[in-house]
Design a protein around this motif. Structure first.
Motif, PDB file in Angstrom:
ATOM      1  N   ALA A  36     -12.651   6.255 -12.518  1.00 13.78           N
ATOM      2  CA  ALA A  36     -11.641   5.416 -13.172  1.00 13.78           C
ATOM      3  C   ALA A  36     -10.683   4.831 -12.137  1.00 13.78           C
ATOM      4  CB  ALA A  36     -10.871   6.223 -14.217  1.00 13.78           C
ATOM      5  N   ALA A  37     -10.256   5.649 -11.184  1.00 11.22           N
ATOM      6  CA  ALA A  37      -9.324   5.180 -10.152  1.00 11.22           C
ATOM      7  C   ALA A  37      -9.957   4.092  -9.294  1.00 11.22           C
ATOM      8  CB  ALA A  37      -8.854   6.347  -9.294  1.00 11.22           C
ATOM      9  N   GLN A  38     -11.235   4.254  -8.976  1.00  9.12           N
ATOM     10  CA  GLN A  38     -11.918   3.234  -8.186  1.00  9.12           C
ATOM     11  C   GLN A  38     -11.945   1.912  -8.938  1.00  9.12           C
ATOM     12  OE1 GLN A  38     -15.734   5.023  -7.250  1.00  9.12           O
ATOM     13  NE2 GLN A  38     -14.724   6.749  -6.270  1.00  9.12           N
ATOM     14  N   LYS A  39     -12.217   1.978 -10.239  1.00 12.32           N
ATOM     15  CA  LYS A  39     -12.200   0.749 -11.033  1.00 12.32           C
ATOM     16  C   LYS A  39     -10.781   0.187 -11.100  1.00 12.32           C
ATOM     17  CE  LYS A  39     -13.538  -1.512 -15.255  1.00 12.32           C
ATOM     18  NZ  LYS A  39     -14.307  -1.450 -16.493  1.00 12.32           N
ATOM     19  N   GLY A  40      -9.788   1.054 -11.258  1.00 11.33           N
ATOM     20  CA  GLY A  40      -8.397   0.605 -11.296  1.00 11.33           C
ATOM     21  C   GLY A  40      -8.010  -0.149 -10.037  1.00 11.33           C
ATOM     22  N   ILE A  55      -5.083   5.772  -5.286  1.00  7.86           N
ATOM     23  CA  ILE A  55      -5.804   5.832  -4.012  1.00  7.86           C
ATOM     24  C   ILE A  55      -6.336   7.234  -3.725  1.00  7.86           C
ATOM     25  CG2 ILE A  55      -5.587   5.513  -1.508  1.00  7.86           C
ATOM     26  CD1 ILE A  55      -3.721   3.078  -2.199  1.00  7.86           C
ATOM     27  N   PRO A  56      -5.529   8.296  -3.776  1.00  6.88           N
ATOM     28  CA  PRO A  56      -6.111   9.620  -3.509  1.00  6.88           C
ATOM     29  C   PRO A  56      -7.079  10.086  -4.606  1.00  6.88           C
ATOM     30  CG  PRO A  56      -3.784   9.825  -4.073  1.00  6.88           C
ATOM     31  CD  PRO A  56      -4.081   8.368  -3.944  1.00  6.88           C
ATOM     32  N   ILE A  57      -6.831   9.692  -5.836  1.00  5.18           N
ATOM     33  CA  ILE A  57      -7.735  10.084  -6.921  1.00  5.18           C
ATOM     34  C   ILE A  57      -9.102   9.438  -6.703  1.00  5.18           C
ATOM     35  CG2 ILE A  57      -8.150  10.006  -9.411  1.00  5.18           C
ATOM     36  CD1 ILE A  57      -5.084  10.026  -9.780  1.00  5.18           C
TER      37      ILE A  57
END
Length: 103
Positions: free
Chosen positions: A58-62, A87-89
């Motif tokens: 999800a974080a990468q997509k965000g 970023i860290p997630i």
């Protein structure tokens, strides 16, 4: 696509006053649905709808949704806290749960 174009494709958030992000029982962030933050509420809400939490995927997509603002956040830590949090997630840090706060 730039951030404005990305936002236009995301679900509306008129029914929300805020989103809270949780690490276990601890609230780590509250993002209000108000000018200057509503775009982030919309991004995090869309990620929650698709993934059920703010996980690494999800974080990468965000980070992709934030488009040009992601590069600015990477170059200027602290300027975009709602992007900084992803970023860290995206790299494997603990995921965050999401609590929707109705309007």
């Amino acid at each position: 696509m730039n951030f404005a174009e990305q936002l236009a494709q995301l679900p509306t958030i008129d029914h929300l006053s805020a989103i809270e992000l949780l690490n276990g029982d601890e609230i780590v962030a509250r993002i209000e649905n108000k000018p200057g933050q509503s775009g982030s509420v919309r991004v995090y809400h869309a990620l929650y709808q698709e993934f059920g939490a703010i996980s690494d995927i999800a974080a990468q997509k965000g980070l992709r949704l934030y488009a040009e603002h992601t590069q600015d956040a990477e170059q200027n830590p602290g300027k975009h806290p709602n992007i900084d949090r992803l970023i860290p997630i995206a790299s494997g840090a603990n995921p965050l749960a999401v609590r929707l706060i109705a309007a």
